[in-house]
Design a protein around this motif. Sequence first.
Motif, PDB file in Angstrom:
ATOM      1  N   ALA A   1      24.889 -39.765 -20.524  1.00 33.28           N
ATOM      2  CA  ALA A   1      25.727 -39.224 -19.301  1.00 33.28           C
ATOM      3  C   ALA A   1      27.075 -39.171 -19.341  1.00 33.28           C
ATOM      4  N   LEU A   2      27.701 -40.423 -19.722  1.00 31.32           N
ATOM      5  CA  LEU A   2      29.017 -40.549 -19.921  1.00 31.32           C
ATOM      6  C   LEU A   2      29.707 -39.575 -20.879  1.00 31.32           C
ATOM      7  N   LYS A   3      28.965 -39.338 -22.017  1.00 32.74           N
ATOM      8  CA  LYS A   3      29.440 -38.363 -23.029  1.00 32.74           C
ATOM      9  C   LYS A   3      29.455 -36.794 -22.791  1.00 32.74           C
ATOM     10  N   LEU A   4      28.414 -36.570 -21.462  1.00 32.19           N
ATOM     11  CA  LEU A   4      28.585 -35.492 -21.122  1.00 32.19           C
ATOM     12  C   LEU A   4      29.455 -35.215 -19.882  1.00 32.19           C
ATOM     13  N   PHE A   5      29.994 -36.373 -19.429  1.00 28.24           N
ATOM     14  CA  PHE A   5      30.914 -36.108 -18.277  1.00 28.24           C
ATOM     15  C   PHE A   5      32.143 -34.837 -18.268  1.00 28.24           C
ATOM     16  N   PRO A   6      32.728 -34.659 -19.245  1.00 31.55           N
ATOM     17  CA  PRO A   6      33.537 -33.520 -19.550  1.00 31.55           C
ATOM     18  C   PRO A   6      32.959 -32.308 -19.116  1.00 31.55           C
ATOM     19  N   THR A   7      31.712 -32.163 -19.769  1.00 27.62           N
ATOM     20  CA  THR A   7      30.818 -30.762 -19.582  1.00 27.62           C
ATOM     21  C   THR A   7      30.457 -30.562 -18.038  1.00 27.62           C
ATOM     22  N   LEU A   8      30.346 -31.854 -17.189  1.00 21.16           N
ATOM     23  CA  LEU A   8      30.060 -31.593 -15.863  1.00 21.16           C
ATOM     24  C   LEU A   8      31.160 -31.393 -14.936  1.00 21.16           C
TER      25      LEU A   8
ATOM     26  N   GLY B   1      33.517 -28.327 -11.377  1.00 23.30           N
ATOM     27  CA  GLY B   1      35.048 -27.848 -11.117  1.00 23.30           C
ATOM     28  C   GLY B   1      35.725 -29.336 -10.487  1.00 23.30           C
ATOM     29  N   PHE B   2      35.682 -30.107 -11.029  1.00 25.72           N
ATOM     30  CA  PHE B   2      36.717 -31.312 -10.626  1.00 25.72           C
ATOM     31  C   PHE B   2      37.629 -31.599 -11.607  1.00 25.72           C
ATOM     32  N   ASP B   3      38.687 -32.530 -11.341  1.00 28.63           N
ATOM     33  CA  ASP B   3      39.624 -32.601 -12.369  1.00 28.63           C
ATOM     34  C   ASP B   3      39.388 -33.996 -13.030  1.00 28.63           C
ATOM     35  N   LEU B   4      38.964 -34.094 -14.275  1.00 27.48           N
ATOM     36  CA  LEU B   4      38.485 -35.174 -14.976  1.00 27.48           C
ATOM     37  C   LEU B   4      39.573 -36.010 -15.298  1.00 27.48           C
ATOM     38  N   SER B   5      40.880 -35.490 -15.307  1.00 27.95           N
ATOM     39  CA  SER B   5      42.066 -36.815 -15.394  1.00 27.95           C
ATOM     40  C   SER B   5      42.084 -37.536 -14.152  1.00 27.95           C
ATOM     41  N   LYS B   6      41.516 -37.077 -13.026  1.00 27.15           N
ATOM     42  CA  LYS B   6      41.793 -38.050 -11.812  1.00 27.15           C
ATOM     43  C   LYS B   6      40.567 -38.962 -11.481  1.00 27.15           C
TER      44      LYS B   6
ATOM     45  N   TYR C   1      23.268 -34.069 -12.940  1.00 26.30           N
ATOM     46  CA  TYR C   1      23.828 -33.038 -13.612  1.00 26.30           C
ATOM     47  C   TYR C   1      23.180 -31.501 -13.526  1.00 26.30           C
ATOM     48  N   ALA C   2      21.856 -31.683 -13.506  1.00 24.66           N
ATOM     49  CA  ALA C   2      21.069 -30.559 -13.275  1.00 24.66           C
ATOM     50  C   ALA C   2      21.384 -29.538 -12.006  1.00 24.66           C
ATOM     51  N   ASP C   3      21.822 -30.480 -11.006  1.00 23.56           N
ATOM     52  CA  ASP C   3      21.839 -29.587  -9.620  1.00 23.56           C
ATOM     53  C   ASP C   3      23.359 -29.025  -9.795  1.00 23.56           C
ATOM     54  N   TYR C   4      24.062 -29.074 -10.817  1.00 27.39           N
ATOM     55  CA  TYR C   4      25.248 -28.385 -10.946  1.00 27.39           C
ATOM     56  C   TYR C   4      25.551 -27.885 -12.076  1.00 27.39           C
ATOM     57  N   GLY C   5      24.474 -27.051 -12.560  1.00 24.53           N
ATOM     58  CA  GLY C   5      24.442 -25.973 -13.558  1.00 24.53           C
ATOM     59  C   GLY C   5      24.266 -26.570 -14.918  1.00 24.53           C
ATOM     60  N   LEU C   6      24.034 -27.651 -15.125  1.00 26.32           N
ATOM     61  CA  LEU C   6      23.634 -28.199 -16.587  1.00 26.32           C
ATOM     62  C   LEU C   6      22.196 -28.436 -16.812  1.00 26.32           C
ATOM     63  N   ASP C   7      21.492 -27.320 -17.057  1.00 28.87           N
ATOM     64  CA  ASP C   7      20.274 -27.190 -17.645  1.00 28.87           C
ATOM     65  C   ASP C   7      20.068 -27.509 -18.967  1.00 28.87           C
ATOM     66  N   LEU C   8      20.219 -28.848 -19.503  1.00 27.70           N
ATOM     67  CA  LEU C   8      20.439 -28.974 -20.655  1.00 27.70           C
ATOM     68  C   LEU C   8      19.149 -29.934 -21.330  1.00 27.70           C
TER      69      LEU C   8
END
Length: 347
Positions: free
Chosen positions: A149-156, A161-166, A216-223
């Motif tokens: 899940a951590l590895k996929l955080f940029p994908t989420l 639509g949130f700012d990863l740098s924050k 993640y699946a609730d936000y478009g990541l049907d992975l």
Amino acid sequence: MIASFKKFAVSAAVTTALGLTFAVLPTAASAQTKIKLTLNWKYEGPQAWFFLAQDKGYFKAEGLDVEIDQGEGSAAGVPKVAAGTYTAAFGDMNALIDFAAKRPADAPVGVYTLYNSAPFTVVVKANSPIKTPKDFEGKTLGGPANDGALKLFPTLAGSAGFDLSKVKISNMAPNLREQMLIRDQVDGVFGYINTVYFAAKASGMDPEKDLRFIRYADYGLDLYSNTIMFSRKFTKENPEAVKGFLRALNKAIKEVVANPDEGLAAVLKREPLLKPELEKEKLLATIKRDMSHPEVAKIGLGAVDEARLKKSIDLVVKANQLTTTPSTGDVFDSSFLPARADRPSKL
């Protein structure tokens, strides 16, 4: 005398022929193809089919000598197979996609997907002000470095639509994850839903009351997630061994689904200090939540839907700003799967 000599000659010829036959045939030990497999995590209930296949001789019957080691996270197996440390891994498909984009020649190849429903989540306390991924901004999230899940955080971040740098990321040992969350040392933790749920339960928490799961699946990541993957070199040199491994594993999966207690007994042989009731609950939850995507009824367990996999690849590539986009064939090869009629259509 002549008859006796002829009898002796015939007997000698038969003995010689048999001797040559035995000399040509390999012994049972030498016939075994060695496969070294690393799991996704420490020994636990949802790995029951691997151990049942080993204990009941299903791997051996396929001419395989399978060694099974504990893992260090679902993303950790990919580089280990690529480096040749392991022949195969039970690891995250999305970590494989990322690796295949960067080092296609060395990347393992997926051959049988077990976790066809995305298990990825960020877990927060029930009273946390974090309600949606946008609320991660300005907060600290933590997890083991090799957590899927951590590895996929940029994908989420790209999908939600949130700012990863924050968002501040803190790494921690896996056994500290739930404690650090409860002690407010981090605002949320990464993990697989079942992993965190049952770890929290084992530590005395009530995950239904104490925690909330931002999936993640609730936000478009049907992975897709955890998949059996083999060294690309091994699949080319030993295709029948890969097929045999999957036949044995597929057989054990069906038996564990039909009789979870038998599968659990195989796990407890390896790790007798586990709590049987908790591990059984975890096993059943994994089958229900992670392995029962509606597509299983159409394509069977183990297979992937090519359009869905292509979408996953595109999401991972975009989110991680990868310069190469692997094809579906680069990350998954369905030619090793057991026959469709032999694979489960319902779990």
